[in-house]
Design a protein around this motif. Sequence first.
Motif, PDB file in Angstrom:
ATOM      1  N   ALA A 239       0.829  -1.202   0.000  1.00 55.02           N
ATOM      2  CA  ALA A 239       0.000   0.000   0.000  1.00 55.02           C
ATOM      3  C   ALA A 239       0.865   1.254   0.000  1.00 55.02           C
ATOM      4  N   ARG A 240       0.304   2.305  -0.556  1.00 50.39           N
ATOM      5  CA  ARG A 240       0.962   3.611  -0.534  1.00 50.39           C
ATOM      6  C   ARG A 240       0.070   4.602   0.208  1.00 50.39           C
ATOM      7  N   VAL A 241       0.650   5.324   1.144  1.00 50.25           N
ATOM      8  CA  VAL A 241      -0.081   6.330   1.906  1.00 50.25           C
ATOM      9  C   VAL A 241       0.441   7.698   1.481  1.00 50.25           C
ATOM     10  N   VAL A 242      -0.428   8.474   0.863  1.00 47.51           N
ATOM     11  CA  VAL A 242      -0.067   9.808   0.389  1.00 47.51           C
ATOM     12  C   VAL A 242      -0.461  10.791   1.487  1.00 47.51           C
ATOM     13  N   VAL A 243       0.539  11.393   2.112  1.00 46.69           N
ATOM     14  CA  VAL A 243       0.240  12.296   3.224  1.00 46.69           C
ATOM     15  C   VAL A 243       0.140  13.713   2.668  1.00 46.69           C
ATOM     16  N   CYS A 244      -1.102  14.164   2.533  1.00 46.29           N
ATOM     17  CA  CYS A 244      -1.372  15.462   1.903  1.00 46.29           C
ATOM     18  C   CYS A 244      -1.747  16.505   2.935  1.00 46.29           C
ATOM     19  N   GLY A 245      -2.578  16.118   3.898  1.00 47.37           N
ATOM     20  CA  GLY A 245      -3.028  17.050   4.928  1.00 47.37           C
ATOM     21  C   GLY A 245      -3.322  16.294   6.201  1.00 47.37           C
ATOM     22  N   GLN A 246      -3.355  17.033   7.288  1.00 45.40           N
ATOM     23  CA  GLN A 246      -3.608  16.432   8.606  1.00 45.40           C
ATOM     24  C   GLN A 246      -4.505  17.386   9.383  1.00 45.40           C
ATOM     25  N   ILE A 247      -5.650  17.704   8.791  1.00 39.92           N
ATOM     26  CA  ILE A 247      -6.469  18.780   9.355  1.00 39.92           C
ATOM     27  C   ILE A 247      -6.903  18.463  10.783  1.00 39.92           C
ATOM     28  N   ALA A 248      -6.993  17.190  11.128  1.00 39.90           N
ATOM     29  CA  ALA A 248      -7.361  16.833  12.509  1.00 39.90           C
ATOM     30  C   ALA A 248      -6.310  17.316  13.504  1.00 39.90           C
ATOM     31  N   ARG A 249      -5.101  17.582  13.015  1.00 35.16           N
ATOM     32  CA  ARG A 249      -4.003  17.992  13.892  1.00 35.16           C
ATOM     33  C   ARG A 249      -3.766  19.490  13.897  1.00 35.16           C
ATOM     34  N   TYR A 250      -4.290  20.208  12.919  1.00 33.77           N
ATOM     35  CA  TYR A 250      -3.843  21.585  12.703  1.00 33.77           C
ATOM     36  C   TYR A 250      -4.131  22.491  13.891  1.00 33.77           C
ATOM     37  N   ASN A 251      -5.194  22.197  14.627  1.00 37.58           N
ATOM     38  CA  ASN A 251      -5.555  23.074  15.729  1.00 37.58           C
ATOM     39  C   ASN A 251      -5.120  22.537  17.079  1.00 37.58           C
ATOM     40  N   GLN A 252      -4.293  21.480  17.052  1.00 40.16           N
ATOM     41  CA  GLN A 252      -3.771  20.944  18.307  1.00 40.16           C
ATOM     42  C   GLN A 252      -2.417  21.555  18.591  1.00 40.16           C
ATOM     43  N   GLU A 253      -2.206  21.907  19.836  1.00 35.74           N
ATOM     44  CA  GLU A 253      -0.893  22.394  20.256  1.00 35.74           C
ATOM     45  C   GLU A 253      -0.169  21.225  20.922  1.00 35.74           C
ATOM     46  N   GLY A 254       1.138  21.169  20.754  1.00 37.52           N
ATOM     47  CA  GLY A 254       1.918  20.123  21.402  1.00 37.52           C
ATOM     48  C   GLY A 254       1.706  18.775  20.736  1.00 37.52           C
ATOM     49  N   PRO A 255       2.246  17.728  21.352  1.00 43.91           N
ATOM     50  CA  PRO A 255       2.161  16.401  20.746  1.00 43.91           C
ATOM     51  C   PRO A 255       0.710  15.941  20.646  1.00 43.91           C
ATOM     52  N   ALA A 256       0.397  15.331  19.530  1.00 46.60           N
ATOM     53  CA  ALA A 256      -0.963  14.853  19.318  1.00 46.60           C
ATOM     54  C   ALA A 256      -1.114  13.454  19.908  1.00 46.60           C
ATOM     55  N   PRO A 257      -2.268  13.154  20.486  1.00 47.29           N
ATOM     56  CA  PRO A 257      -2.464  11.807  21.014  1.00 47.29           C
ATOM     57  C   PRO A 257      -2.546  10.795  19.875  1.00 47.29           C
ATOM     58  N   VAL A 258      -1.971   9.651  20.087  1.00 47.75           N
ATOM     59  CA  VAL A 258      -2.077   8.569  19.113  1.00 47.75           C
ATOM     60  C   VAL A 258      -2.410   7.306  19.882  1.00 47.75           C
ATOM     61  N   THR A 259      -3.081   6.404  19.226  1.00 46.10           N
ATOM     62  CA  THR A 259      -3.498   5.200  19.932  1.00 46.10           C
ATOM     63  C   THR A 259      -2.734   3.970  19.468  1.00 46.10           C
ATOM     64  N   ARG A 260      -2.099   4.067  18.293  1.00 43.83           N
ATOM     65  CA  ARG A 260      -1.394   2.886  17.807  1.00 43.83           C
ATOM     66  C   ARG A 260      -0.102   3.280  17.120  1.00 43.83           C
ATOM     67  N   ASP A 261       0.776   2.325  17.095  1.00 43.63           N
ATOM     68  CA  ASP A 261       2.014   2.444  16.340  1.00 43.63           C
ATOM     69  C   ASP A 261       1.879   1.517  15.139  1.00 43.63           C
ATOM     70  N   TRP A 262       1.768   2.098  13.973  1.00 43.26           N
ATOM     71  CA  TRP A 262       1.575   1.258  12.782  1.00 43.26           C
ATOM     72  C   TRP A 262       2.881   1.053  12.016  1.00 43.26           C
ATOM     73  N   LEU A 263       3.982   1.574  12.561  1.00 41.25           N
ATOM     74  CA  LEU A 263       5.245   1.477  11.827  1.00 41.25           C
ATOM     75  C   LEU A 263       5.630   0.018  11.570  1.00 41.25           C
ATOM     76  N   TRP A 264       5.398  -0.830  12.570  1.00 44.51           N
ATOM     77  CA  TRP A 264       5.809  -2.231  12.436  1.00 44.51           C
ATOM     78  C   TRP A 264       5.200  -2.886  11.213  1.00 44.51           C
ATOM     79  N   GLN A 265       3.946  -2.522  10.890  1.00 43.02           N
ATOM     80  CA  GLN A 265       3.299  -3.231   9.788  1.00 43.02           C
ATOM     81  C   GLN A 265       3.802  -2.779   8.422  1.00 43.02           C
ATOM     82  N   THR A 266       4.564  -1.678   8.395  1.00 44.90           N
ATOM     83  CA  THR A 266       5.123  -1.273   7.106  1.00 44.90           C
ATOM     84  C   THR A 266       6.094  -2.311   6.562  1.00 44.90           C
TER      85      THR A 266
END
Lengths: 337, 337
Positions: A239-266
């Motif tokens: 799969a290819r993930v095209v990272v174009c925008g992250q509007i869910a993050r734009y109004n967050q200050e500081g580190p954004a909460p994440v629930t999973r680490d998906w790096l391993w599956q790459t």
Amino acid sequence: MASTHRRWVFVRRPEGMPTGAEFRLEEVPTPDPDPGQILVRTRWISVDPYMRGRMRAGPSYAPPWEVGEVPRGGAVGEVVASRRPGFAPGDVVVGTWGWEEMARLDGHGLTRWPWPDLSPTLGLGMLGMPGLTAYFGLFEVGRPRPGDTVVVSAAAGAVGSVVGQLARLAGCRAVGIAGSAEKVAFVRDVLRFDAAVSYQDPQWTAALEAACPDGVDVYFDNVGGSVTEAVMDRLALRARVVVCGQIARYNQEGPAPVTRDWLWQTIAKRIRVEGFLVGDFALRHAEALERLAAWVRSGRLVGRETVVEGFERVPEALLGLFRGTNVGKQLVRVAGS
Amino acid sequence: MASTHRRWVFVRRPEGMPTGAEFRLEEVPTPDPDPGQILVRTRWISVDPYMRGRMRAGPSYAPPWEVGEVPRGGAVGEVVASRRPGFAPGDVVVGTWGWEEMARLDGHGLTRWPWPDLSPTLGLGMLGMPGLTAYFGLFEVGRPRPGDTVVVSAAAGAVGSVVGQLARLAGCRAVGIAGSAEKVAFVRDVLRFDAAVSYQDPQWTAALEAACPDGVDVYFDNVGGSVTEAVMDRLALRARVVVCGQIARYNQEGPAPVTRDWLWQTIAKRIRVEGFLVGDFALRHAEALERLAAWVRSGRLVGRETVVEGFERVPEALLGLFRGTNVGKQLVRVAGS
């Protein structure tokens, strides 16, 4: 020509979600053009999610808006006076200038609208930055192959709505994720994506799964956050993930909460995740615009504009992007357009 | 030839960190080779981090080890009897077979060691899967350019130790991250990386920053987790992240904790994150091995082997990988080698 006009000034940087208090409306004398300059009456102003980044201090890919200055963005206008060869009163121009009713410009980055049969507001949407973003992000970064399942988030937005249609032109199955039943209907019935789901639906990940029985080959991400995490769980081999925008993050200050680490599956899935900016492809914009315009003319590429009426409502229109009030391209019509 | 030999059987899947109780040693009759088969006396057994994945049920890129069966992995042996053309007693062979002292094999995936001047244990390290992983991961996925800063995690390991040396051959600056002062000294003084830091050092991120004043152009990731998060914060424009291993995650069950979402920064920095498997490049392994062997002969590629003595200690050697007890390639010497 009025002797004064209104303009917006950026007066403070927001923390978190902007409120509108970041901008102040003021009235100023309208200047005459000097030699080499033109005077343009602004007809349409574009508001775009990337502008949230320009509200921050510090370097980014677009220079920050400076406090005390007039914010700049995409606009359509009409030349009312010209002391610059190549521009004449009555010309319709598209380009980037400040949020003001009358703008004195030097012609830099300004284009005379080339297609009289097409609305110049398309130059702020399908035939402008959003359309080019969709074109290069999908074709050059996502590299879809016929038969691929292409999922796009913010599918009813200015970029996402083009991405899904281009995916279908490329022989792919297009699946859209949007934020309301109205948007889902638009994506499915007007844009003719193969499927669309609303992340407001509590069962939406099951609906996404059903819409992508063989997994997701290309994910064109405009939003980030929990929507993206759900798609990441369903990526197909290579799969290819095209990272174009992250509007869910734009109004967050500081580190954004994440629930999973998906790096391993790459690794096992040989996933490629890649960010891009439309400006990287500047030398090929003209070529892409000709193709996009042909698809618009033939009806293979359609869109919708959400119009806010009145120059005094530019900040309101911008803030609406972060609440998801727009369907398709969000524009502000300046009085008299 | 002994009439019996020992073998290891995989008897239960671990939850979290393996303890060694996943394996049971047993003694079995040694079979005679049938026509088309050879009998091999195992001399060396390779343990590798990817084996943790094989302890899990369900599909992955390598088939899972089945409970009740003999685990398979890389090994070096000597042919003691052959009923297969092309193999003769005394031949040294490298390949993949079960953890047993004597193995009856059909020759599939088995290679007669081609270089009498080089130790066949290199066929389990620099001139085997780990070396090929470094070669294709760095050159084909990372695509380093001269002048790039290449950071590699688990830099003292079988893969990482090759990555940094290949980076230097490619005209790059090599920076290693490892887990002890001893490993850092090995990486810097023996492998001749430009810099190395230990993530056990409380100040290690400052040391990483100092070692990468212009940021990280290529990050070859063998570990994941907090080490990777620290590198992700320092990626340069157009950085490439080669996702090769995530050993920090292998013994975690369920979703792994993460502290940051770095997806947003892929946009402005145009970062590419890409996973791969060495098997994807199988058609080019021979070409790469010739190059790697030439660099070994010329002394431009060096390494170290950590040897555990005794067949009965294979599980112990494997578990040591997850505690970081190895420097360089971890091998088990079977009695009589």
